[in-house]
Write an enzyme that holds these catalytic residues in place. Structure first.
Site, PDB file in Angstrom:
ATOM      1  N   CYS A   1       0.872  -1.167   0.000  1.00  0.00           N
ATOM      2  CA  CYS A   1       0.000   0.000   0.000  1.00  0.00           C
ATOM      3  C   CYS A   1       0.908   1.215   0.000  1.00  0.00           C
ATOM      4  O   CYS A   1       1.422   1.613   1.044  1.00  0.00           O
ATOM      5  CB  CYS A   1      -0.919  -0.006   1.218  1.00  0.00           C
ATOM      6  SG  CYS A   1      -2.038   1.422   1.290  1.00  0.00           S
TER       7      CYS A   1
ATOM      8  N   GLU B   1      -3.306   0.591  -6.354  1.00  0.00           N
ATOM      9  CA  GLU B   1      -2.387  -0.527  -6.543  1.00  0.00           C
ATOM     10  C   GLU B   1      -2.042  -0.608  -8.024  1.00  0.00           C
ATOM     11  O   GLU B   1      -2.862  -0.287  -8.882  1.00  0.00           O
ATOM     12  CB  GLU B   1      -3.012  -1.841  -6.055  1.00  0.00           C
ATOM     13  CG  GLU B   1      -2.018  -2.967  -5.903  1.00  0.00           C
ATOM     14  CD  GLU B   1      -0.832  -2.572  -5.016  1.00  0.00           C
ATOM     15  OE1 GLU B   1       0.195  -2.119  -5.582  1.00  0.00           O
ATOM     16  OE2 GLU B   1      -0.934  -2.712  -3.792  1.00  0.00           O
TER      17      GLU B   1
END
Length: 241
Positions: A2, A109
């Site tokens: 992340c 992502e």
């Protein structure tokens, strides 16, 4: 992993969501492109008072352990792997007593094929903020005197685990998303912070992860609401491709 996220909820909204008892006065503004080392809002429970107080505080996104001689590290510390966090000197002290929740509206992502990286935006299906499992640490700047208010720097990291369902097609890692029933125990500084606690949080995160959805977005640059405009159809994470 992340490495970029967005947070569009106001401080009062987050305070209401997490039953905050003390809200810091200088919390970061909403952002659609939060990067490591920037200021983020975290939820923590302080042991400085009895009983403990749940606080919403600004923190530098990249954890710096108390023993570090400087604020920068030789390796990235904005994420911590849930499988080994209890073993790592950088994180194990924070895991023991200083755990946090990092509220995010969603995160980015990238799916990599060769040299091509395609960004996706991951968020909850119901539009509510995600409560990501994190750790925090207070770092003291040895170059500043004891009376300098800037001598203490609050830093934080986000725990990651193996990606689930269709999300694993994009990347092999994802943040640990805590369901509401886990918030109190995760934040409780009196609870033993060990690998068993982390493993329980990861297991409990499966249901929350199943409620995620994602879609492709344009290259992530700048900071504006249109960064999360979809370029393709939305998909649910689920548990099968």
């Amino acid at each position: 992993m992340c490495g970029r996220f967005i947070i569009t909820d106001s401080a009062p909204d987050l305070a209401a969501m997490f039953d905050i008892e003390h809200e810091a006065g200088e919390l970061p503004e909403p952002s659609w492109n939060v990067k490591p080392t920037e200021q983020i809002a975290i939820v923590l429970e302080s042991m400085k008072s009895d009983p403990v107080v749940r606080r919403l505080e600004p923190a530098r996104w990249s954890l710096v352990p108390t023993f570090s001689p400087e604020l920068t590290a030789a390796f990235a510390t904005f994420n911590a792997r849930a499988e080994t966090v209890a073993e790592k000197p950088t994180f194990r002290t924070a895991l023991a007593k200083t755990r946090a929740i990092v509220p995010v509206t969603g995160y980015y992502e990238w799916h990599t094929v060769g040299t091509t990286k395609t960004p996706y935006f991951v968020h909850s299906e119901d539009g509510l903020p995600l409560a990501l499992a994190g750790l925090y640490s207070w770092w003291r700047n040895p170059a500043l005197g004891p009376d300098d208010p800037a001598r203490w720097v609050l830093t934080a990291t986000i725990l990651t685990t193996a990606a689930q369902g269709a999300l694993a097609e994009i990347h092999d890692r994802m943040p640990v998303v805590l369901p509401e029933e886990c918030w109190d125990r995760w934040l409780d500084p009196h609870a033993d912070g060990d690998q068993a606690l982390v493993d329980a949080a990861v297991e409990a995160s499966s249901d929350a992860a199943a409620g995620l959805a994602f879609y492709q977005v344009a290259p992530v640059s700048g900071d504006a609401p249109d960064l999360i405009d979809p370029l393709g159809p939305e998909r649910e994470v689920g548990y099968s491709a």
